[in-house]
Design a protein around this motif. Structure first.
Motif, PDB file in Angstrom:
ATOM      1  N   ARG A   1      -7.014   4.205 -12.941  1.00 23.61           N
ATOM      2  CA  ARG A   1      -7.842   3.051 -12.333  1.00 23.61           C
ATOM      3  C   ARG A   1      -7.809   1.974 -13.642  1.00 23.61           C
TER       4      ARG A   1
ATOM      5  N   ALA B   1      -5.721  -1.055 -10.963  1.00 23.56           N
ATOM      6  CA  ALA B   1      -5.285  -0.947  -9.615  1.00 23.56           C
ATOM      7  C   ALA B   1      -6.076  -0.450  -8.727  1.00 23.56           C
ATOM      8  N   VAL B   2      -6.004  -0.782  -7.519  1.00 26.03           N
ATOM      9  CA  VAL B   2      -7.179  -0.468  -6.338  1.00 26.03           C
ATOM     10  C   VAL B   2      -6.457   0.932  -6.126  1.00 26.03           C
TER      11      VAL B   2
ATOM     12  N   ALA C   1       0.611   1.814  -9.652  1.00 24.61           N
ATOM     13  CA  ALA C   1      -0.294   0.903  -9.119  1.00 24.61           C
ATOM     14  C   ALA C   1      -0.236  -0.016 -10.684  1.00 24.61           C
TER      15      ALA C   1
ATOM     16  N   SER D   1       0.651  -1.119  -0.230  1.00 24.54           N
ATOM     17  CA  SER D   1       0.142   0.447  -0.356  1.00 24.54           C
ATOM     18  C   SER D   1       0.573   1.343   0.065  1.00 24.54           C
TER      19      SER D   1
ATOM     20  N   GLN E   1      -1.313  -0.521  -4.186  1.00 24.28           N
ATOM     21  CA  GLN E   1      -2.972   0.252  -3.940  1.00 24.28           C
ATOM     22  C   GLN E   1      -2.109   1.153  -3.933  1.00 24.28           C
TER      23      GLN E   1
ATOM     24  N   ARG F   1      -7.627   5.076  -4.174  1.00 25.99           N
ATOM     25  CA  ARG F   1      -8.551   5.763  -3.776  1.00 25.99           C
ATOM     26  C   ARG F   1      -7.820   7.238  -3.143  1.00 25.99           C
TER      27      ARG F   1
END
Ligand code: NAD
Length: 259
Positions: A52, A57-58, A28, A9, A33, A60
């Protein structure tokens, strides 16, 4: 080369545009993440959506000002224990030091020295306890070769560089590295702003200032942000655990020194 960070992460600051965005995309692509932080939610979300779509990839987003305690608190509440931290914020404005008062200096120190230090302080001990951490601070080639009109940047980033040099030797034993990535001229919004300041000071056009800077660079061009992002991803790789406390210049060879 598999960078060995799939599933890790990351927090990437200043990630809606330019070099921060490129770092987010390169991470990514490696399966990291990513929590992308920048101030404007619309620009940030658009960038996240594009990444994305390209990487799967995840991703946020945190629409925060990382230079404020509230912004950092919100960011860290979304991901308190990142494996990877990329610190970044806009650079201070160019100008003449005679015009900079204490407030101008405090703003520069907040953005380009104290914010990265606060984010490192909030995350490094957890990285140490998990025996993996990669911290990359986006600083500037001006740390090695100061640019006169960027005095606020030269001063604030030199402070961060000195701090990192000490801490990076304490964390590497735990597989936590801290390095600084120093951009020379890269083709982003920021360089247009800096060259605009130089052009104004010298009474030339922005196009003239840009052409001169390109001609002066041994590579004969500005860097592509993706080149910066990929270098960042490698510094964050599993394989890069023996490199810490370094100031890595990406400038097309503009800095003329040997070391
Ligand atoms: P940029 O202006 O293109 O992008 C900066 C990013 O940081 C944007 O996403 C912006 O929204 C975000 N940001 C700015 N202030 C923020 C804040 N307070 N909180 C959260 N997000 C914030 O800049 P860039 O070219 O990508 O440069 C990144 C860093 O590298 C800057 O500090 C810049 O001074 C430095 N730098 C850039 C160059 C270059 O040629 N591009 C050269 C030397 C140094």
């Amino acid at each position: 080369m598999d960078l060995g960070i799939k599933g890790r992460s990351a927090i990437v600051c200043g990630a809606s545009r330019g070099l921060g965005r490129a770092c987010a995309e390169s991470l990514a692509r490696e399966g990291v993440q990513v929590l992308m932080a920048a101030r404007r939610p619309d620009v940030l979300e658009k960038a996240a959506e594009e990444i994305r779509a390209r990487t799967g990839a995840v991703i946020r987003t945190a629409a925060v000002d990382v230079t404020t305690p509230q912004g950092r608190a919100m960011l860290l509440s979304m991901l308190p224990d990142p494996d990877i931290l990329v610190t970044n914020a806009g650079g201070p404005p160019p100008g003449d030091f005679r015009d900079w008062d204490r407030d101008a200096w405090i703003r520069a120190l907040d953005a380009n020295m104290l914010t990265p230090i606060e984010l490192i302080k909030a995350t490094v001990d957890q990285m140490i306890s998990r025996k993996f951490g990669r911290i990359v601070n986006i600083t500037s080639g001006a740390v090695k070769a100061p640019i006169d009109v960027l005095g606020l940047s030269n001063g604030a980033r030199a402070g961060l560089t000195g701090f990192v040099a000490g801490l990076a030797r304490k964390t590497v034993r735990h597989n936590v590295t801290i390095n600084n990535l120093l951009p020379g001229p890269f083709d982003t919004d920021r360089i247009a702003a800096v060259l605009g300041g130089q052009a104004k000071a010298e009474g030339i056009t922005l196009e003239q200032a840009k052409a001169r800077r390109i001609a002066d660079n041994p590579a004969g061009r500005f860097g592509d942000p993706s080149e910066f992002g990929d270098a960042c991803a490698w510094i964050c790789s599993a394989q890069a655990g023996y490199m810490t406390g370094q100031n890595i210049l990406l400038d097309g060879g503009a800095f003329p020194g040997v070391l």
